[in-house]
Design an enzyme around this catalytic site. Structure first.
Site, PDB file in Angstrom:
ATOM      1  N   SER A 189       0.819  -1.213   0.000  1.00  0.00           N
ATOM      2  CA  SER A 189       0.000   0.000   0.000  1.00  0.00           C
ATOM      3  C   SER A 189       0.856   1.268   0.000  1.00  0.00           C
ATOM      4  O   SER A 189       2.045   1.240   0.341  1.00  0.00           O
ATOM      5  CB  SER A 189      -0.917   0.023   1.228  1.00  0.00           C
ATOM      6  OG  SER A 189      -1.645  -1.178   1.293  1.00  0.00           O
TER       7      SER A 189
HETATM    8  N1  SAM Z   1      -0.875  -4.863   4.177  1.00  0.00           N
HETATM    9  C1  SAM Z   1      -0.121  -5.131   2.972  1.00  0.00           C
HETATM   10  C2  SAM Z   1       1.267  -4.589   2.997  1.00  0.00           C
HETATM   11  O1  SAM Z   1       1.659  -3.954   3.995  1.00  0.00           O
HETATM   12  O2  SAM Z   1       1.996  -4.833   2.022  1.00  0.00           O
HETATM   13  C3  SAM Z   1      -0.839  -4.708   1.709  1.00  0.00           C
HETATM   14  C4  SAM Z   1      -2.005  -5.547   1.454  1.00  0.00           C
HETATM   15  S1  SAM Z   1      -2.567  -5.664  -0.201  1.00  0.00           S
HETATM   16  C5  SAM Z   1      -3.174  -4.077  -0.515  1.00  0.00           C
HETATM   17  C6  SAM Z   1      -4.016  -6.666   0.128  1.00  0.00           C
HETATM   18  C7  SAM Z   1      -3.688  -8.090   0.509  1.00  0.00           C
HETATM   19  O3  SAM Z   1      -4.883  -8.707   0.974  1.00  0.00           O
HETATM   20  C8  SAM Z   1      -3.229  -8.922  -0.677  1.00  0.00           C
HETATM   21  O4  SAM Z   1      -1.984  -9.490  -0.413  1.00  0.00           O
HETATM   22  C9  SAM Z   1      -4.325  -9.988  -0.841  1.00  0.00           C
HETATM   23  O5  SAM Z   1      -3.838 -11.237  -1.263  1.00  0.00           O
HETATM   24  C10 SAM Z   1      -4.847 -10.055   0.590  1.00  0.00           C
HETATM   25  N2  SAM Z   1      -6.204 -10.614   0.713  1.00  0.00           N
HETATM   26  C11 SAM Z   1      -7.300 -10.410  -0.061  1.00  0.00           C
HETATM   27  N3  SAM Z   1      -8.347 -11.111   0.415  1.00  0.00           N
HETATM   28  C12 SAM Z   1      -7.910 -11.769   1.524  1.00  0.00           C
HETATM   29  C13 SAM Z   1      -8.524 -12.654   2.452  1.00  0.00           C
HETATM   30  N4  SAM Z   1      -9.805 -13.010   2.362  1.00  0.00           N
HETATM   31  N5  SAM Z   1      -7.780 -13.134   3.468  1.00  0.00           N
HETATM   32  C14 SAM Z   1      -6.461 -12.797   3.584  1.00  0.00           C
HETATM   33  N6  SAM Z   1      -5.825 -11.963   2.739  1.00  0.00           N
HETATM   34  C15 SAM Z   1      -6.543 -11.460   1.722  1.00  0.00           C
END
Ligand code: SAM
Length: 213
Positions: free
Chosen positions: A61
């Site tokens: 992000s």
């Molecule tokens: N917090 C992260 C960082 O510091 O890099 C950025 C997160 S990224 C914007 C969103 C993440 O949420 C992705 O890696 C995606 O695979 C994960 N995601 C989406 N749906 C999810 C779920 N149901 N459970 C766990 N992770 C999920």
């Protein structure tokens, strides 16, 4: 060419100018170098206030959004925090400097392994990583003082609301994935749930089940 210290100064200046003013959050973001969480082609751009691609087609992000979300979560040193969406691990590393323990759940096994390796390299010992569908939360570790969701849900997920302590705070982007979403803060009180809308954001969607990498 700017050196690392100059780039980091500019990084902190960008955070402040976009509304990240909490000194504890700024302190944590100053100490957690974003560099190791951004790999390959994009590592040169780690100190820009922009989201960047990571493995599995996901994103790390935008730092100012990480700062605003962390600030809205108002984490205390005794808190047990759940993060849904580990991604690169950067947000969890920042939370780990503010909280007692961080549980972070990600649906891609590869991202969990990569984040875990960085935590080990940086000697961060209060993060527990898990592969799973974080929209169900972690019932075996609940309740949590704070919950941060870093993927956009259509509504704040019921299981996560149920796993929040009374007095707890959850921050979650809400809205359809292909439009601008709203960052929502939910406070759980004895009388129910209080919602406030913080700012427009754009996140990848919160998906069901596990990823295939
Ligand atoms: N917090 C992260 C960082 O510091 O890099 C950025 C997160 S990224 C914007 C969103 C993440 O949420 C992705 O890696 C995606 O695979 C994960 N995601 C989406 N749906 C999810 C779920 N149901 N459970 C766990 N992770 C999920």
């Amino acid at each position: 060419m700017m050196d690392l210290a100059e780039r980091q100064m500019q990084f902190l200046f960008a955070l402040r100018s976009r509304g990240v003013t909490d000194s504890r959050v700024l302190g944590a973001m100053e100490k957690v170098d974003r560099g190791p969480f951004v790999r390959g082609l994009f590592s040169e751009r780690a100190y820009e206030d922009t989201p960047l691609p990571i493995s599995c087609g996901q994103t790390i992000s935008q730092p100012s959004i990480v700062g605003l979300m962390t600030q809205a979560l108002n984490v205390s040193p005794r808190d047990k925090v759940l993060e849904v969406g580990t991604g690169s691990g950067y947000q969890a590393a920042i939370l780990s400097r503010l909280a007692r323990r961080v549980y972070t759940v990600e649906r891609y096994d590869r991202l969990v392994r990569e984040a875990q390796a960085i935590f080990e390299r940086l000697d961060i010992t209060n993060i527990t990583t898990m592969v799973g569908d974080g929209s169900h939360g972690l019932p075996e570790q609940a309740p949590f003082d704070r919950i941060l969701v870093t993927a956009a849900a259509e509504d704040p997920p019921g299981p996560l609301l149920a796993q929040l302590k009374i007095g707890g705070i959850m921050v979650v982007p809400v809205g359809q994935s292909d439009t601008v979403q709203s960052l929502i803060r939910v406070r759980k009180t004895e009388d129910g749930l209080d919602y406030d809308e913080l700012c427009p954001v754009r996140f990848v969607p919160l998906l069901e089940g596990l990823g295939k990498e």
